[in-house]
Scaffold this active site. Structure first.
Site, PDB file in Angstrom:
ATOM      1  N   HIS A 277      -9.313   6.786 -10.448  1.00 55.82           N
ATOM      2  CA  HIS A 277      -9.561   5.410 -10.054  1.00 55.82           C
ATOM      3  C   HIS A 277     -10.939   5.028 -10.571  1.00 55.82           C
ATOM      4  CE1 HIS A 277      -9.296   1.748  -7.553  1.00 55.82           C
ATOM      5  NE2 HIS A 277     -10.607   1.898  -7.456  1.00 55.82           N
ATOM      6  N   CYS A 278     -10.980   4.044 -11.452  1.00 51.93           N
ATOM      7  CA  CYS A 278     -12.234   3.637 -12.076  1.00 51.93           C
ATOM      8  C   CYS A 278     -12.818   2.459 -11.313  1.00 51.93           C
ATOM      9  CB  CYS A 278     -12.009   3.251 -13.542  1.00 51.93           C
ATOM     10  SG  CYS A 278     -13.526   2.789 -14.403  1.00 51.93           S
ATOM     11  N   VAL A 279     -13.997   2.669 -10.729  1.00 49.65           N
ATOM     12  CA  VAL A 279     -14.630   1.595  -9.962  1.00 49.65           C
ATOM     13  C   VAL A 279     -15.135   0.482 -10.879  1.00 49.65           C
ATOM     14  CG1 VAL A 279     -15.271   3.125  -8.077  1.00 49.65           C
ATOM     15  CG2 VAL A 279     -16.850   2.811  -9.988  1.00 49.65           C
TER      16      VAL A 279
END
Length: 426
Positions: A277-279
């Site tokens: 999950h890429c912030v």
């Protein structure tokens, strides 16, 4: 303040651009953001009477402000503005202008800023919560650096129209690639034969992150799937095996996960070939958008490096590009030059961090492993690690260098992903 009863929203009654459904389920208007505010009235009364505040007064006020802070939208009513969007918009210009006043202030600000960002990432990562802070910081940094390039660097001379056009094209391609990356990452969907019913929630589903639901509380359908009859479960089990690889049942999404799929605890969904999950894009990176994610990183890095080189040539024309960041005499004699030099340093820090991410991604693709599989293998000590953990080989899915890249470049073919709307950018 005079209290008023919220109007009850009739079924299928459309909202105008300035109306929204509040957290109590009533119809409200953006112009009435300060009306009927019991939490604020109670807090002010207690403050005026010098009485202690309730334990949950602050959290209730924050919830109220975040629910009523809206902007008009063309369809579906007014959209809520996430409070985490605002700090980068307010703090980044202020901090950069402070850093341009003196080189000692620049050292303090440019050292403290990454530390604060990493600390905030650590806090939000531990809570597994969604935040728009990092996406806002990334987009505003790109836009603000381009704005300063137009207003401070280009008028100084030394930058031609061709170079300006190249930077503009790079920014446009980066944003276009980001929009493409913000598509659906490839959600795991149940088979038609497994679906027995659907449930429509008009509030947050019981086992989903509330931030993942609609901004206006619009109904959301959740599919409930059968796990099979008793005899089928005995034959298949909760953990099924196909060709020696596991297919696991997700009790939250009510789906059977194929190999390499994973459940994202931040988004609350299962994603095909989940990498992480890429912030920075506020979305998962999965089978459908992994290629475009790497394209976004590459375009940003190329644009950033080219822009940094143009800035350094403008403010330090007599210095070599490699040494100009470390030694640029007289750059703080003029505030405009100091601001450009400070922004070049800030861009270099961001570029260095994203370059490290891109290198790790390219290595993982070359060995056909995902970031999620790397973390699991290192934790379970089932992988070979080289070069201080930069190279991790699980040996499970690798088909050689060429085979791994061929599989990566074609893995998104055949997946149907809907085109993102304007609100999907966040």
């Amino acid at each position: 303040m005079k209290k008023r009863a919220n109007e009850v929203l009739e079924p299928d009654e459309p909202l105008c651009c300035c109306e929204f459904v509040d957290r109590q389920g009533g119809r409200s208007h953006v112009a009435a953001c300060c009306c009927d505010c019991e939490d604020l009235d109670d807090a002010c009364d207690r403050w005026l009477k010098k009485e202690p505040q309730k334990a949950d007064s602050l959290s209730r006020l924050v919830t109220m402000v975040s629910d009523r802070l809206r902007v008009p939208w063309f369809w579906g009513g007014a959209r809520r503005v996430d409070l985490s969007v605002l700090p980068p918009l307010l703090l980044l210009p202020v901090l950069l202008h402070i850093a341009a006043l003196h080189f000692l202030l620049g050292m303090v600000v440019l050292t403290a800023l990454p530390v604060l960002v990493l600390w905030y990432y650590y806090v939000t990562h531990r809570k597994k919560g969604r935040t728009l802070f990092f996406l806002s910081l990334a987009l505003f940094s790109l836009g603000y650096m381009y704005y300063l390039f137009l207003t401070e660097v280009f008028p100084r001379g030394g930058v031609g129209l061709t170079q300006l056009g190249t930077v503009t094209l790079g920014v446009a391609l980066t944003l276009a690639s980001l929009i493409h990356t913000k598509r659906e990452p490839g959600y795991v969907r149940p088979h038609t034969a497994d679906i027995h019913s659907t449930v429509t929630y008009h509030s947050s589903p019981p086992d989903r992150d509330p931030a993942h639901t609609s901004l206006n509380g619009v109904g959301q359908e959740v599919v409930l799937a059968n796990r099979g009859s008793g005899s089928e479960q005995q034959g298949q089990g909760v953990e099924q095996r196909e060709s020696g690889r596991s297919r696991k049942w997700c009790s939250l999404c009510r789906v059977v996960r194929p190999p390499r799929a994973g459940h994202c605890r931040i988004c609350g969904v299962c994603v095909l070939r989940l990498d992480h999950h890429c912030v920075w894009i506020n979305s998962c990176v999965g089978q459908a958008n992994h290629c475009s994610f790497l394209s976004t990183l590459l375009l940003f890095l190329l644009t950033s490096l080219y822009g940094i080189s143009l800035v350094l040539r403008s403010v330090c024309p007599q210095q070599n590009l490699l040494s100009a960041l470390l030694y640029c005499p007289g750059v703080y004699n003029q505030y405009s030059s100091a601001l450009c030099f400070t922004c070049a340093w800030y861009s270099s820090i961001v570029t260095g961090g994203l370059l490290h991410l891109l290198v790790l991604q390219l290595i993982n693709v070359s060995y056909n492993v995902t970031e999620r599989e790397v973390c699991t293998a290192l934790r379970d000590k089932t992988a070979r690690s080289h070069y201080w953990g930069l190279v991790v080989d699980t040996g499970v899915y690798s088909h050689g260098f060429r085979g791994n890249w061929a599989e990566f470049l074609t893995m998104g073919e055949g997946l149907h992903t809907p085109s993102p709307s304007l609100t999907d950018l966040v």
